[in-house]
Write a protein that holds these residues in place. Structure first.
Motif, PDB file in Angstrom:
ATOM      1  N   PRO A  88      21.340   4.606   7.430  1.00  0.00           N
ATOM      2  CA  PRO A  88      22.302   5.177   8.379  1.00  0.00           C
ATOM      3  C   PRO A  88      22.153   6.685   8.595  1.00  0.00           C
ATOM      4  N   HIS A  89      21.537   7.372   7.636  1.00  0.00           N
ATOM      5  CA  HIS A  89      21.396   8.828   7.766  1.00  0.00           C
ATOM      6  C   HIS A  89      19.957   9.248   8.042  1.00  0.00           C
ATOM      7  N   GLN A  90      19.122   8.304   8.420  1.00  0.00           N
ATOM      8  CA  GLN A  90      17.725   8.542   8.777  1.00  0.00           C
ATOM      9  C   GLN A  90      16.985   9.338   7.698  1.00  0.00           C
ATOM     10  N   GLN A  91      17.046   8.819   6.465  1.00  0.00           N
ATOM     11  CA  GLN A  91      16.422   9.461   5.310  1.00  0.00           C
ATOM     12  C   GLN A  91      15.015   8.936   5.014  1.00  0.00           C
ATOM     13  N   ILE A  92      14.695   7.756   5.511  1.00  0.00           N
ATOM     14  CA  ILE A  92      13.393   7.143   5.199  1.00  0.00           C
ATOM     15  C   ILE A  92      12.315   7.736   6.090  1.00  0.00           C
ATOM     16  N   ASP A  93      11.221   8.128   5.460  1.00  0.00           N
ATOM     17  CA  ASP A  93      10.071   8.657   6.191  1.00  0.00           C
ATOM     18  C   ASP A  93       8.951   7.624   6.242  1.00  0.00           C
ATOM     19  N   ARG A  94       8.758   6.917   5.126  1.00  0.00           N
ATOM     20  CA  ARG A  94       7.648   5.963   5.018  1.00  0.00           C
ATOM     21  C   ARG A  94       8.013   4.914   3.976  1.00  0.00           C
ATOM     22  N   ILE A  95       7.634   3.679   4.250  1.00  0.00           N
ATOM     23  CA  ILE A  95       7.815   2.584   3.300  1.00  0.00           C
ATOM     24  C   ILE A  95       6.445   1.954   3.077  1.00  0.00           C
ATOM     25  N   GLU A  96       6.080   1.756   1.807  1.00  0.00           N
ATOM     26  CA  GLU A  96       4.864   1.019   1.460  1.00  0.00           C
ATOM     27  C   GLU A  96       5.255  -0.124   0.541  1.00  0.00           C
ATOM     28  N   VAL A  97       4.806  -1.324   0.881  1.00  0.00           N
ATOM     29  CA  VAL A  97       5.087  -2.502   0.071  1.00  0.00           C
ATOM     30  C   VAL A  97       3.757  -3.147  -0.279  1.00  0.00           C
ATOM     31  N   ARG A  98       3.477  -3.246  -1.578  1.00  0.00           N
ATOM     32  CA  ARG A  98       2.250  -3.902  -2.022  1.00  0.00           C
ATOM     33  C   ARG A  98       2.542  -5.385  -2.176  1.00  0.00           C
ATOM     34  N   LEU A  99       1.785  -6.198  -1.467  1.00  0.00           N
ATOM     35  CA  LEU A  99       1.951  -7.648  -1.500  1.00  0.00           C
ATOM     36  C   LEU A  99       0.863  -8.261  -2.370  1.00  0.00           C
ATOM     37  N   LYS A 100       1.258  -9.213  -3.175  1.00  0.00           N
ATOM     38  CA  LYS A 100       0.328  -9.849  -4.101  1.00  0.00           C
ATOM     39  C   LYS A 100      -0.796 -10.572  -3.371  1.00  0.00           C
ATOM     40  N   ALA A 101      -1.914 -10.672  -4.065  1.00  0.00           N
ATOM     41  CA  ALA A 101      -3.040 -11.443  -3.561  1.00  0.00           C
ATOM     42  C   ALA A 101      -2.714 -12.925  -3.627  1.00  0.00           C
ATOM     43  N   ALA A 102      -3.363 -13.685  -2.771  1.00  0.00           N
ATOM     44  CA  ALA A 102      -3.201 -15.138  -2.817  1.00  0.00           C
ATOM     45  C   ALA A 102      -3.638 -15.625  -4.200  1.00  0.00           C
TER      46      ALA A 102
END
Length: 156
Positions: A88-102
């Motif tokens: 709500p306060h526009q604090q996020i600049d970047r999000i990185e999510v590491r997803l597991k390998a199959a």
């Protein structure tokens, strides 16, 4: 009497959702939050899925993007995730999510060993182990915030 929330004639409200597909990846998101979306594979190669190319026009009477949005993402193998983003306060600049390998285990072996070796107690103060390279196909989803919005940056 003038309208307190005038419509900017050169900026028709943008769609509230965008869907992109590239190289078997698919994403649906709110373009009032996302400026750039990419995937980095386990070899470090980035595939750009989306890059903002024009001003995102907010609806008349609105001067900020939605405080909450959902980012849906699927991989070529059909596995999907959805992230609920509340900013709500526009604090996020970047999000990185590491997803597991199959085929990667649900719990990495080194984590299991640490937890089970300590009698199952929480590991307060310990650093998390580095990401596992078990299996091929681990990817990092990269979402960069900060799109150009109208208002305040409206086309002339």
């Amino acid at each position: 009497m003038s309208d307190p929330n005038p419509t900017i004639s050169n900026c028709k409200p943008s769609p509230p959702s965008e869907r992109v597909e590239k190289d078997g990846y698919s994403a649906r998101f709110y373009p009032g939050f996302v400026r750039r979306l990419a995937v980095r594979d386990d070899a470090g190669v980035e595939t750009e899925l989306y890059q903002q190319t024009s001003v995102y026009c907010l609806p008349p009477g609105t001067d900020k993007p939605w405080p909450t949005s959902t980012l849906e993402f699927s991989r070529p193998d059909g596995r999907r995730i959805a992230l609920l983003i509340e900013d709500p306060h526009q604090q996020i600049d970047r999000i990185e999510v590491r997803l597991k390998a199959a085929g990667a285990p649900l719990v990495r072996a080194e984590v299991m060993e640490q937890v089970m070796g300590s009698g199952g107690a929480a590991l307060e103060g310990s650093d998390p182990p580095p990401p596992s390279d078990e299996g091929e196909g681990a990817v990092v989803l990269i979402c960069e915030d900060g799109p150009v919005l109208c208002p305040p940056m409206c086309p002339g």
